[in-house]
Design a protein around this motif. Sequence first.
Motif, PDB file in Angstrom:
ATOM      1  N   THR A 107       1.129  -1.134   0.005  1.00 20.06           N
ATOM      2  CA  THR A 107       0.156  -0.036   0.039  1.00 20.06           C
ATOM      3  C   THR A 107       0.940   1.304  -0.042  1.00 20.06           C
ATOM      4  N   LYS A 108       1.865   1.129   0.863  1.00 21.07           N
ATOM      5  CA  LYS A 108       2.695   2.344   0.789  1.00 21.07           C
ATOM      6  C   LYS A 108       3.917   2.479   0.064  1.00 21.07           C
ATOM      7  N   GLY A 109       4.428   1.252  -0.459  1.00 19.79           N
ATOM      8  CA  GLY A 109       5.623   1.132  -1.339  1.00 19.79           C
ATOM      9  C   GLY A 109       5.212   1.094  -2.574  1.00 19.79           C
ATOM     10  N   LYS A 110       3.941   0.920  -2.601  1.00 20.79           N
ATOM     11  CA  LYS A 110       3.265   0.868  -4.124  1.00 20.79           C
ATOM     12  C   LYS A 110       4.014  -0.318  -4.852  1.00 20.79           C
ATOM     13  N   ILE A 111       4.242  -1.411  -4.416  1.00 20.55           N
ATOM     14  CA  ILE A 111       4.828  -2.612  -4.717  1.00 20.55           C
ATOM     15  C   ILE A 111       3.599  -3.721  -5.137  1.00 20.55           C
ATOM     16  N   ASN A 112       3.716  -4.458  -6.309  1.00 14.87           N
ATOM     17  CA  ASN A 112       2.930  -5.421  -6.649  1.00 14.87           C
ATOM     18  C   ASN A 112       2.367  -6.389  -5.412  1.00 14.87           C
ATOM     19  N   ALA A 113       1.219  -6.550  -5.325  1.00  9.83           N
ATOM     20  CA  ALA A 113       0.579  -7.656  -4.239  1.00  9.83           C
ATOM     21  C   ALA A 113       1.570  -9.051  -4.226  1.00  9.83           C
ATOM     22  N   LEU A 114       1.587  -9.547  -5.425  1.00 10.00           N
ATOM     23  CA  LEU A 114       2.307 -10.992  -5.322  1.00 10.00           C
ATOM     24  C   LEU A 114       3.889 -10.809  -5.052  1.00 10.00           C
ATOM     25  N   LEU A 115       4.588  -9.761  -5.679  1.00  8.71           N
ATOM     26  CA  LEU A 115       5.859  -9.544  -5.283  1.00  8.71           C
ATOM     27  C   LEU A 115       6.348  -9.018  -3.754  1.00  8.71           C
ATOM     28  N   SER A 116       5.086  -8.448  -3.072  1.00  7.07           N
ATOM     29  CA  SER A 116       4.946  -8.042  -1.739  1.00  7.07           C
ATOM     30  C   SER A 116       5.217  -9.117  -0.780  1.00  7.07           C
ATOM     31  N   GLY A 117       4.524 -10.169  -1.301  1.00  6.87           N
ATOM     32  CA  GLY A 117       4.490 -11.230  -0.320  1.00  6.87           C
ATOM     33  C   GLY A 117       5.818 -12.261  -0.588  1.00  6.87           C
ATOM     34  N   ILE A 118       6.324 -12.144  -1.853  1.00  8.23           N
ATOM     35  CA  ILE A 118       7.458 -12.739  -2.087  1.00  8.23           C
ATOM     36  C   ILE A 118       8.487 -12.353  -1.371  1.00  8.23           C
ATOM     37  N   LEU A 119       8.578 -10.844  -1.234  1.00  9.06           N
ATOM     38  CA  LEU A 119       9.902 -10.110  -0.596  1.00  9.06           C
ATOM     39  C   LEU A 119       9.856 -10.479   0.775  1.00  9.06           C
TER      40      LEU A 119
END
Length: 349
Positions: free
Chosen positions: A80-92
């Motif tokens: 939400t704040k970093g504007k990273i893709n949802a799937l990529l956020s979970g992977i990271l």
Amino acid sequence: MFAAMFGSVEQGIIYAIMALGVYLSFRVLDFPDLTVDGSFVTGAAIAATMVVLGYNPILATVTALIVGFLAGCLTGLLHTKGKINALLSGILMMIALYSINLRIMGFSRENTISLPNIPLMNDETIFTKFTSYWSTLGIDDTLNGLLSSIGVKFLPQTWGILFLMILITLVFKFLTDWLLQTEIGLAIRATGDNKRMIKSFSANTDYLIIFGLGLSNALVAFSGALFAQYSKSSDVGMGIGMIIIGLASVIIGEAIFGTKTLMRTTMAVVAGAIIYRIILGLALRVDILDTGDMKLITAVIVILALVIPQFFEKRREKKRKAKRYAERMAAMNVSQGKGEDSVAQTGTD
């Protein structure tokens, strides 16, 4: 056979709490959260480390839940704040948690920076504490006596673990039902259904996503803490494929029991986790399969759970279309018959 079924049911009930967490992220929030593979181990690592260090196992389990909540919130913040893709956020977050989990388990030993596993063979866990109390009630002898009278050879030493897990899982199931029917729960569900619509009502969707993912991973970490104490060990690789197990539980439960109401859906998720473990346990009893094939079996179960309902739904849809066509044809025949009768009547007049 009964021994395998009994162990599968126990593990299935523990996994059911994790499946509820996956249901919250994938079904309610419509968020493909792969943090689950890491947060499950985080819960196990926190609980095992605190138990080894002498903390109360109940406190250790609750702490695992809180840390899991924080991990989920971090995933939500990345998205939400970093504007990273949802799937990529979970992977990271999943990748980051791998190293964090090694560090957490390293605290259980002096002069150790990281540790891949922690055995709990001689440590007091939440299950050993409850089992010692359960044994004083004398319920095991009664249940085992009933089983032996009907010819069951395998008799579990204690039914206390099964009873405790059923109780804990039902508590979390009903808490989830209650939460999703509150104002904030309805807002979370609306965010998953239509994010733009809920934004138009001035709702803070970023906060709702962060909070929802926090709750999801709190349940996952709590399940991991319980599983570590149940299996008497915590391992950094125990979370691999947890997201698939959670999805399999959700899909199987929904396919068998349906999703007409919220309470029915959450109960279907719980039942799906138990059914999944039973299917997996029975599959591993086949001679050509061994424990190394667990991930393959899991993939096959998920594929079948996705494909078979679609096949039956297509058949039902064909039957519905055929029925509607037959009804229209019958209505047309009736109307034509009435028209001919009226023409004949007019000619007679």
